[in-house]
Design a protein around this motif. Structure first.
Motif, PDB file in Angstrom:
ATOM      1  N   SER A  75       0.844  -1.194   0.000  1.00  0.00           N
ATOM      2  CA  SER A  75       0.000   0.000   0.000  1.00  0.00           C
ATOM      3  C   SER A  75       0.876   1.240   0.000  1.00  0.00           C
ATOM      4  CB  SER A  75      -0.905   0.008   1.237  1.00  0.00           C
ATOM      5  OG  SER A  75      -1.729  -1.139   1.268  1.00  0.00           O
ATOM      6  N   GLN A  76       0.541   2.218  -0.824  1.00  0.00           N
ATOM      7  CA  GLN A  76       1.301   3.469  -0.848  1.00  0.00           C
ATOM      8  C   GLN A  76       0.709   4.467   0.148  1.00  0.00           C
ATOM      9  OE1 GLN A  76       2.840   4.944  -4.662  1.00  0.00           O
ATOM     10  NE2 GLN A  76       1.578   3.389  -5.684  1.00  0.00           N
ATOM     11  N   PRO A  77       1.571   5.275   0.754  1.00  0.00           N
ATOM     12  CA  PRO A  77       3.032   5.276   0.648  1.00  0.00           C
ATOM     13  C   PRO A  77       3.632   4.115   1.446  1.00  0.00           C
ATOM     14  CG  PRO A  77       2.352   6.922   2.237  1.00  0.00           C
ATOM     15  CD  PRO A  77       1.087   6.368   1.647  1.00  0.00           C
ATOM     16  N   PHE A  78       4.786   3.674   1.028  1.00  0.00           N
ATOM     17  CA  PHE A  78       5.455   2.570   1.716  1.00  0.00           C
ATOM     18  C   PHE A  78       6.929   2.897   1.910  1.00  0.00           C
ATOM     19  CE2 PHE A  78       5.380   1.334  -2.849  1.00  0.00           C
ATOM     20  CZ  PHE A  78       6.742   1.300  -3.105  1.00  0.00           C
ATOM     21  N   VAL A  79       7.524   2.224   2.889  1.00  0.00           N
ATOM     22  CA  VAL A  79       8.959   2.273   3.106  1.00  0.00           C
ATOM     23  C   VAL A  79       9.438   0.828   3.124  1.00  0.00           C
ATOM     24  CG1 VAL A  79       8.636   2.429   5.619  1.00  0.00           C
ATOM     25  CG2 VAL A  79      10.860   2.986   4.614  1.00  0.00           C
ATOM     26  N   ALA A  80      10.455   0.542   2.313  1.00  0.00           N
ATOM     27  CA  ALA A  80      10.931  -0.829   2.199  1.00  0.00           C
ATOM     28  C   ALA A  80      12.444  -0.844   2.094  1.00  0.00           C
ATOM     29  CB  ALA A  80      10.315  -1.519   0.977  1.00  0.00           C
ATOM     30  N   GLY A  81      13.045  -1.871   2.628  1.00  0.00           N
ATOM     31  CA  GLY A  81      14.494  -2.042   2.552  1.00  0.00           C
ATOM     32  C   GLY A  81      14.840  -3.426   2.048  1.00  0.00           C
ATOM     33  N   VAL A  82      15.980  -3.532   1.396  1.00  0.00           N
ATOM     34  CA  VAL A  82      16.459  -4.824   0.935  1.00  0.00           C
ATOM     35  C   VAL A  82      17.947  -4.931   1.224  1.00  0.00           C
ATOM     36  CG1 VAL A  82      16.997  -4.061  -1.420  1.00  0.00           C
ATOM     37  CG2 VAL A  82      16.479  -6.468  -0.993  1.00  0.00           C
ATOM     38  N   PHE A  83      18.389  -6.128   1.570  1.00  0.00           N
ATOM     39  CA  PHE A  83      19.798  -6.400   1.841  1.00  0.00           C
ATOM     40  C   PHE A  83      20.240  -7.474   0.859  1.00  0.00           C
ATOM     41  CE2 PHE A  83      22.728  -5.641   5.543  1.00  0.00           C
ATOM     42  CZ  PHE A  83      23.841  -6.255   4.997  1.00  0.00           C
ATOM     43  N   THR A  84      21.181  -7.137  -0.026  1.00  0.00           N
ATOM     44  CA  THR A  84      21.634  -8.107  -1.023  1.00  0.00           C
ATOM     45  C   THR A  84      22.717  -9.018  -0.427  1.00  0.00           C
ATOM     46  OG1 THR A  84      23.419  -6.777  -1.966  1.00  0.00           O
ATOM     47  CG2 THR A  84      21.172  -6.381  -2.792  1.00  0.00           C
ATOM     48  N   ALA A  85      23.147 -10.010  -1.219  1.00  0.00           N
ATOM     49  CA  ALA A  85      24.077 -10.981  -0.637  1.00  0.00           C
ATOM     50  C   ALA A  85      25.110 -11.535  -1.602  1.00  0.00           C
ATOM     51  CB  ALA A  85      23.282 -12.154  -0.041  1.00  0.00           C
ATOM     52  N   SER A  86      24.967 -11.330  -2.903  1.00  0.00           N
ATOM     53  CA  SER A  86      25.818 -12.055  -3.851  1.00  0.00           C
ATOM     54  C   SER A  86      27.271 -11.607  -3.852  1.00  0.00           C
ATOM     55  CB  SER A  86      25.248 -11.930  -5.270  1.00  0.00           C
ATOM     56  OG  SER A  86      24.007 -12.587  -5.366  1.00  0.00           O
ATOM     57  N   SER A  87      27.547 -10.370  -3.492  1.00  0.00           N
ATOM     58  CA  SER A  87      28.933  -9.882  -3.468  1.00  0.00           C
ATOM     59  C   SER A  87      29.582 -10.241  -2.129  1.00  0.00           C
ATOM     60  CB  SER A  87      28.969  -8.372  -3.709  1.00  0.00           C
ATOM     61  OG  SER A  87      27.948  -7.707  -2.987  1.00  0.00           O
TER      62      SER A  87
END
Length: 656
Positions: free
Chosen positions: A437-449
């Motif tokens: 639902s907007q507005p939203f706050v989202a975070g992502v943590f990558t891992a391949s490096s």
């Protein structure tokens, strides 16, 4: 038939291995019963919030901590118990029984005491208990009065200790010889393996030794974490951890004036802008790998490894001098999302991890924002799920959720070590953002490096091995994945009303000597990108930026109008001369401001460098630089350290 079965079971239980298993199970059962008592006694703290699913989660998580405690508490007894000597000596067996009941009795006593004490503290007791009451002269009276008031708990404690004594099993006399020694050796090996798995909290390679903050994985509110933990574990895991004792550098009022932790936005700010916020924390993605931010390296021919991020920088606001606040993945999340830097120990691993903590998710949640945090590793890995829940993210999305998506390849996209490959997981991230639902706050943590520096087989030829370091091919792959992420995102209806933030969790292998100094090993990109805002453009060469500035800067950009706690500043509304960066490097507090890099050991300034003329930090000016200038920096750094420790020890990480 039944009698024969019971006789067989009795004979098995009275073997050395059988008695060991039975007694360990009995101790585990007592720990579980003490959790039941804890919940019943404190039910008013949880009533109205607890349903059957949460209860199941509490006991499931509690079992994880109880198993760790079981081996912590019984390590000495268990090792001595399985040594195949003296089993015919009654005195020896009686001593072992006393050791067993005494060890587990102390653990039980700690749990029962906290059953009462938690109503005052809101959390389980840690190793700081003695310091907390070191200046209390009437502690004996307080304990005595509380024992009288809680007489039912005293009785329950006595009953459970009696049960342990009564049901304890001593092994029967066994035949001697090499067989007894062999059985003892095998049992010892199995015991050690079980202990390692229990103390780590699991047997897979992504699991770290569980610590206090992992309790938040199993609950909805921080206050419920106490029901998952047990007190012996909380005490043991906090022993030896640096305690945030506020130093007496200056009066508390002066420290608060020089460095306020609670920020109060100006009354003159404009209307709140309900833009979406998307944060990308990229594993090991050092600022040194980005060509456009390192043109001065060597002979200015350095192109870096990130053409897609270089392209993004052309239409973003980026800081040339930007730094991480730690050197581990678990340092990145608190710094970026909650403006809490690493000091002495990773925040996750300190008792302060159970404090009330704000974040972009919780502050923007007050404005009606939906929120979610994404990490492609097995759910619960690295303690990220626990921290995300603790700081207010409504939803955590990990490998479990990814594997349920019919649009992707499930565990076929698992890298075999840590997480889902960056390219498919970032595409999944885009898809899931469209469902929020907007507005939203989202975070992502990558891992391949990340070590072991492998790539999906379809990209092995596209990104060949780099002669300098195997990480660099992974950086190229992740950069490509980021490019595809922004390409897909640009076609989404929510894209134009979104503020993107890109940073790393920490830096990694420096590609040039200029990036290997005590300062530059913390180099981390900080990039703000708003597709429809032409004011967020260019590379800022004047300000010093750090990860803890991200949350205040985002809130300032959105015209957030409520108080919030932060150890960073709003870069958009702070003069360049007042911007700074902090890091803690092997016992040294590092502070960068206005072209000066200072190292302070907690008592005195050890080094001062002019980074405008001495990028390699070869000329220590501590004895020759203007003391007035350095004195102001030292004073401000001391105020920062003192305020940090005060906030941590006083649970003052959110506004009242």
């Amino acid at each position: 038939m039944i009698r024969k079965i019971l006789t067989t079971l009795n004979s098995v239980i009275h073997t050395r291995t059988g008695a060991l298993v039975w007694n360990m199970f009995l101790a585990l059962l007592i720990l579980t019963l003490s959790r039941v008592v804890f919940l019943v006694w404190n039910w008013n703290r949880y009533d109205g919030y607890v349903d059957i699913d949460l209860l199941v989660s509490i006991f499931r998580g509690g079992l994880r901590f109880d198993l760790a405690t079981l081996f912590y508490v019984n390590a000495l007894w268990a090792v001595v118990f399985i040594i195949p000597i003296c089993y015919k000596v009654k005195v020896y067996n009686r001593i072992l029984q006393i050791l067993y009941v005494l060890s587990n009795g102390v653990a039980l006593l700690a749990n029962m005491c906290d059953t009462v004490y938690v109503s005052f503290t809101g959390r389980r007791t840690t190793a700081t208990l003695l310091d907390e009451f070191s200046h209390e002269d009437n502690i004996g009276t307080v304990i005595g009065n509380e024992l009288l008031r809680s007489w039912l708990l005293v009785i329950l404690f006595a009953v459970m200790v009696w049960v342990m004594w009564r049901l304890y099993v001593r092994p029967s006399a066994e035949a001697g010889g090499w067989r007894r020694w062999m059985v003892g050796l095998v049992t010892l090996v199995l015991l050690v393996l079980c202990a390692i798995g229990s103390i780590r909290g699991g047997i897979d390679r992504t699991t770290r030794p569980i610590t206090l903050s992992n309790a938040n994985e199993y609950v909805n509110r921080p206050i419920e974490a106490a029901a998952v933990l047990n007190t012996p574990f909380s005490i043991i895991r906090s022993i030896g951890k640096p305690v945030f004792t506020p130093p007496d550098y200056m009066p508390a009022e002066e420290a608060a004036r020089l460095f306020p932790v609670i920020h109060h936005p100006s009354d003159s700010i404009g209307d709140f802008r309900p833009m979406n916020v998307v944060v990308l924390i990229v594993e090991s993605f050092s600022r040194g790998y980005i060509g456009s931010l390192n043109r001065e390296i060597a002979d200015s021919t350095y192109l870096g490894y990130t053409p897609h991020v270089d392209s993004l920088i052309e239409r973003s606001l980026t800081y040339r001098y930007s730094y991480a606040n730690g050197m581990k993945s678990i340092d990145g999340m608190p710094s970026v999302l909650s403006s809490i830097p690493m000091m002495q120990e990773p925040f996750f691993l300190t008792p302060a991890a159970l404090n009330d903590v704000g974040s972009l998710a919780s502050y923007l949640g007050e404005k009606g924002y939906d929120s979610a945090f994404f990490h492609g590793a097995p759910n619960g890995s690295m303690g990220f799920e626990a921290f995300a829940r603790h700081v207010g993210f409504r939803r955590y999305v990990g490998m479990d959720e990814y594997c349920k998506s019919p649009l992707h390849n499930g565990k076929d996209d698992f890298d075999g070590s840590w997480a889902i490959w960056d390219e498919p997981f970032l595409q999944f991230y885009v898809e899931e953002l469209g469902k929020m639902s907007q507005p939203f706050v989202a975070g992502v943590f990558t891992a391949s490096s990340h070590h072991p520096f492998r790539l999906p087989k379809e990209y092995v030829d596209s990104f060949p091995e780099d002669p300098v370091h195997p990480l660099f091919k992974c950086i190229r792959y992740t950069d490509m994945a980021l490019g595809k992420f922004f390409d897909t995102a640009s076609r989404q209806p929510w894209f134009d009303n979104t503020l993107f933030v890109l940073t790393s969790d920490h830096s990694m292998y420096p590609p040039a000597p200029e990036l290997a100094t005590d300062l530059e090993i913390y180099a981390s990109p900080i990039i703000f990108y708003a597709p429809c805002d032409s004011t967020l453009r260019g590379i800022d060469y004047d300000r010093v930026a750090q990860q803890t500035d991200i949350m205040p800067t985002v809130l300032g950009y959105l015209n957030y109008d409520r108080p919030y706690a932060a150890f960073g500043i709003d870069l958009l509304n702070t003069p360049a001369r007042d911007t700074w960066a902090f890091s803690y490097n092997n016992g040294m507090y590092q502070y960068t401001r206005d072209g000066i890099f200072m190292q302070f050991d907690g008592k005195q300034v050890r080094a001062v460098y002019d980074i405008t003329t001495d990028r390699m930090l070869r000329n220590n000016l501590v004895d020759s630089i203007d003391r007035t200038r350095v004195g102001d920096m030292e004073r401000d750094l001391k105020a920062f350290i003192q305020q940090y420790c005060t906030a941590m020890s006083g649970n003052a990480l959110v506004p009242d």
